[in-house]
Design a protein around this motif. Structure first.
Motif, PDB file in Angstrom:
ATOM      1  N   GLY A 153       3.544 -30.938  -5.363  1.00  0.00           N
ATOM      2  CA  GLY A 153       2.306 -30.099  -5.886  1.00  0.00           C
ATOM      3  C   GLY A 153       1.598 -29.388  -4.259  1.00  0.00           C
ATOM      4  N   SER A 154       2.899 -28.833  -3.570  1.00  0.00           N
ATOM      5  CA  SER A 154       2.854 -27.683  -2.956  1.00  0.00           C
ATOM      6  C   SER A 154       2.124 -26.310  -3.702  1.00  0.00           C
ATOM      7  CB  SER A 154       3.969 -27.320  -2.504  1.00  0.00           C
ATOM      8  OG  SER A 154       5.061 -27.025  -3.367  1.00  0.00           O
ATOM      9  N   ARG A 155       2.881 -26.459  -4.350  1.00  0.00           N
ATOM     10  CA  ARG A 155       2.693 -25.320  -5.326  1.00  0.00           C
ATOM     11  C   ARG A 155       3.019 -23.989  -5.006  1.00  0.00           C
ATOM     12  NH1 ARG A 155      -3.094 -25.496  -8.563  1.00  0.00           N
ATOM     13  NH2 ARG A 155      -2.333 -24.255  -9.432  1.00  0.00           N
ATOM     14  N   TYR A 156       3.632 -23.943  -4.021  1.00  0.00           N
ATOM     15  CA  TYR A 156       4.528 -22.766  -3.210  1.00  0.00           C
ATOM     16  C   TYR A 156       5.776 -22.914  -2.379  1.00  0.00           C
ATOM     17  CZ  TYR A 156       5.121 -19.101   0.268  1.00  0.00           C
ATOM     18  OH  TYR A 156       5.267 -18.310   1.246  1.00  0.00           O
ATOM     19  N   HIS A 157       6.676 -22.292  -3.600  1.00  0.00           N
ATOM     20  CA  HIS A 157       8.255 -22.854  -2.892  1.00  0.00           C
ATOM     21  C   HIS A 157       9.134 -21.315  -2.876  1.00  0.00           C
ATOM     22  CE1 HIS A 157       7.808 -26.998  -4.529  1.00  0.00           C
ATOM     23  NE2 HIS A 157       7.193 -26.403  -5.840  1.00  0.00           N
ATOM     24  N   ARG A 158       9.488 -20.368  -3.782  1.00  0.00           N
ATOM     25  CA  ARG A 158       9.583 -19.201  -2.999  1.00  0.00           C
ATOM     26  C   ARG A 158       8.368 -18.227  -3.210  1.00  0.00           C
ATOM     27  NH1 ARG A 158      15.570 -19.796  -2.964  1.00  0.00           N
ATOM     28  NH2 ARG A 158      15.398 -18.273  -3.174  1.00  0.00           N
ATOM     29  N   GLY A 159       7.469 -18.138  -3.104  1.00  0.00           N
ATOM     30  CA  GLY A 159       7.053 -17.323  -3.376  1.00  0.00           C
ATOM     31  C   GLY A 159       6.125 -15.963  -2.362  1.00  0.00           C
ATOM     32  N   GLN A 160       6.167 -14.917  -2.476  1.00  0.00           N
ATOM     33  CA  GLN A 160       5.672 -14.057  -1.566  1.00  0.00           C
ATOM     34  C   GLN A 160       4.719 -14.934  -0.056  1.00  0.00           C
ATOM     35  OE1 GLN A 160       7.690 -11.282  -0.883  1.00  0.00           O
ATOM     36  NE2 GLN A 160       6.623 -10.867   1.675  1.00  0.00           N
ATOM     37  N   GLY A 161       3.573 -14.806  -0.736  1.00  0.00           N
ATOM     38  CA  GLY A 161       2.986 -15.312   0.712  1.00  0.00           C
ATOM     39  C   GLY A 161       2.138 -14.012   0.651  1.00  0.00           C
ATOM     40  N   SER A 162       1.295 -14.078   1.811  1.00  0.00           N
ATOM     41  CA  SER A 162      -0.197 -13.027   2.389  1.00  0.00           C
ATOM     42  C   SER A 162       0.741 -12.071   2.367  1.00  0.00           C
ATOM     43  CB  SER A 162      -0.823 -13.285   3.249  1.00  0.00           C
ATOM     44  OG  SER A 162      -1.866 -12.995   4.004  1.00  0.00           O
ATOM     45  N   LEU A 163       0.561 -10.859   2.403  1.00  0.00           N
ATOM     46  CA  LEU A 163       0.988  -9.570   2.398  1.00  0.00           C
ATOM     47  C   LEU A 163      -0.166  -8.770   3.074  1.00  0.00           C
ATOM     48  CD1 LEU A 163       1.643  -8.426  -1.850  1.00  0.00           C
ATOM     49  CD2 LEU A 163       3.425  -9.739   0.353  1.00  0.00           C
ATOM     50  N   GLY A 164      -1.012  -8.512   3.663  1.00  0.00           N
ATOM     51  CA  GLY A 164      -1.745  -8.164   3.971  1.00  0.00           C
ATOM     52  C   GLY A 164      -3.343  -8.612   4.063  1.00  0.00           C
ATOM     53  N   PRO A 165      -4.218  -7.719   4.784  1.00  0.00           N
ATOM     54  CA  PRO A 165      -5.813  -7.758   5.664  1.00  0.00           C
ATOM     55  C   PRO A 165      -6.688  -7.672   3.538  1.00  0.00           C
ATOM     56  CG  PRO A 165      -4.672  -6.810   7.058  1.00  0.00           C
ATOM     57  CD  PRO A 165      -3.539  -6.631   6.056  1.00  0.00           C
ATOM     58  N   SER A 166      -7.468  -8.445   3.480  1.00  0.00           N
ATOM     59  CA  SER A 166      -8.964  -8.709   2.411  1.00  0.00           C
ATOM     60  C   SER A 166      -9.697  -7.353   2.464  1.00  0.00           C
ATOM     61  CB  SER A 166      -9.143  -9.437   1.584  1.00  0.00           C
ATOM     62  OG  SER A 166      -9.257 -10.143   2.756  1.00  0.00           O
ATOM     63  N   ALA A 167      -9.740  -7.343   4.000  1.00  0.00           N
ATOM     64  CA  ALA A 167     -11.183  -6.622   4.176  1.00  0.00           C
ATOM     65  C   ALA A 167     -10.549  -5.332   4.824  1.00  0.00           C
ATOM     66  CB  ALA A 167     -12.188  -6.894   4.679  1.00  0.00           C
ATOM     67  N   ASP A 168     -10.136  -5.242   5.044  1.00  0.00           N
ATOM     68  CA  ASP A 168     -10.169  -4.286   6.358  1.00  0.00           C
ATOM     69  C   ASP A 168      -8.011  -4.011   7.067  1.00  0.00           C
ATOM     70  OD1 ASP A 168      -9.487  -1.760   7.914  1.00  0.00           O
ATOM     71  OD2 ASP A 168     -10.910  -2.888   9.696  1.00  0.00           O
ATOM     72  N   PRO A 169      -7.662  -3.038   6.452  1.00  0.00           N
ATOM     73  CA  PRO A 169      -7.743  -2.021   5.496  1.00  0.00           C
ATOM     74  C   PRO A 169      -7.548  -2.315   3.919  1.00  0.00           C
ATOM     75  CG  PRO A 169      -5.418  -2.349   6.742  1.00  0.00           C
ATOM     76  CD  PRO A 169      -5.709  -3.285   6.716  1.00  0.00           C
ATOM     77  N   SER A 170      -7.158  -2.666   3.381  1.00  0.00           N
ATOM     78  CA  SER A 170      -7.650  -3.998   2.176  1.00  0.00           C
ATOM     79  C   SER A 170      -6.283  -2.994   1.459  1.00  0.00           C
ATOM     80  CB  SER A 170      -8.135  -2.863   1.550  1.00  0.00           C
ATOM     81  OG  SER A 170     -10.298  -3.960   2.061  1.00  0.00           O
ATOM     82  N   ARG A 171      -5.140  -3.027   2.070  1.00  0.00           N
ATOM     83  CA  ARG A 171      -3.977  -3.190   1.977  1.00  0.00           C
ATOM     84  C   ARG A 171      -2.722  -2.944   2.154  1.00  0.00           C
ATOM     85  NH1 ARG A 171      -1.590   1.592   5.181  1.00  0.00           N
ATOM     86  NH2 ARG A 171      -2.725   1.919   7.360  1.00  0.00           N
ATOM     87  N   VAL A 172      -1.682  -2.841   1.461  1.00  0.00           N
ATOM     88  CA  VAL A 172      -0.518  -3.265   2.413  1.00  0.00           C
ATOM     89  C   VAL A 172       0.579  -2.966   3.108  1.00  0.00           C
ATOM     90  CG1 VAL A 172       2.186  -4.410   1.540  1.00  0.00           C
ATOM     91  CG2 VAL A 172      -0.130  -4.651   0.503  1.00  0.00           C
ATOM     92  N   TYR A 173       0.626  -2.844   4.306  1.00  0.00           N
ATOM     93  CA  TYR A 173       0.999  -1.809   5.164  1.00  0.00           C
ATOM     94  C   TYR A 173       2.365  -1.563   4.538  1.00  0.00           C
ATOM     95  CZ  TYR A 173      -2.273  -3.098   8.508  1.00  0.00           C
ATOM     96  OH  TYR A 173      -3.986  -2.538   9.820  1.00  0.00           O
TER      97      TYR A 173
END
Length: 229
Positions: A158-178
């Motif tokens: 039920g974890s549904r998260y095994h080998r995923g990347q996860g969070s890449l960066g902020p959503s609102a500011d700066p709204s991009r991946v560093y």
């Protein structure tokens, strides 16, 4: 004495000291280097200042019947498994032997070398530590866990998260991946250097250099052996 020489990785094994201590070692084949030409104060494109150009790893000779079949030079260099630019350098130097690898080595006194000289492993007989540079094994496109050693998610149901990347960066500011984020991509096939490897044994008869520890690259790959900094 040369400060750099070329070799081929044979593989890993282990040896035992007089006290019974097991030491993992890597066996390197350092075949004789053939001096093709001496470069003195040459500042042209592709040439080093005060250096010697050497050929390594003599390619097997092609039989006479095969030479008749491959009369054209373009087909002959394929039969010799030698790249055409390298074949041109060897032909210009006047050598009958074909080398799979041609490189330049900077030297302090180029006048001590002449075209046609053969440099053996004896140059490294008194060296105690070396730096070995090789090309790591290519592993193709891999995920961030294998490529950057990131940890996995929980393996519970039920974890549904095994080998995923996860969070890449902020959503609102700066709204991009560093830039520089550890992501999936090409892994391996890079030049790597292992420093301060102890020289365990120098076998001049069989042209073998045994060093302590591991060396980057696959078995049969070319490596650069330098005196340790």
């Amino acid at each position: 004495m040369l400060k750099k020489i070329f070799g081929k990785k044979i593989g890993m094994t282990q040896i035992f000291t007089e006290n019974g201590v097991r030491i993992p070692v890597t066996v390197l084949e350092v075949a004789p280097l053939h001096v093709l030409r001496v470069l003195k104060e040459t500042k042209g494109k592709g040439h080093a200042v005060n250096a010697i150009e050497v050929g390594y790893d003599v390619v097997r000779e092609v039989k006479a019947e095969l030479q008749e079949m491959f009369k054209e030079e373009f087909a002959l260099h394929k039969a010799l498994r030698v790249k055409k630019p390298i074949l041109g350098v060897i032909k210009k130097a006047g050598f009958e032997k074909k080398f799979a690898l041609i490189r330049q080595i900077k030297v302090e006194k180029p006048e001590e070398f002449n075209a046609g000289d053969v440099l053996t492993l004896e140059q490294f007989q008194l060296v105690k530590k070396v730096d070995v540079q090789g090309t790591t094994k290519g592993r193709g496109f891999t995920g961030p866990i294998k490529r950057h050693n990131l940890h996995t998610g929980p393996n519970t149901h039920g974890s549904r998260y095994h080998r995923g990347q996860g969070s890449l960066g902020p959503s609102a500011d700066p709204s991009r991946v560093y830039p520089g984020k550890k992501l999936a991509g090409h892994y391996g096939n890079e030049i790597a250097t292992v420093r301060n490897l102890d020289v365990v044994k120098v076998d001049l008869e069989n042209n073998l250099l045994v060093v302590k520890g591991a060396v980057p690259g696959a078995n049969g790959g070319y490596v650069v052996i330098k005196t340790s900094l």
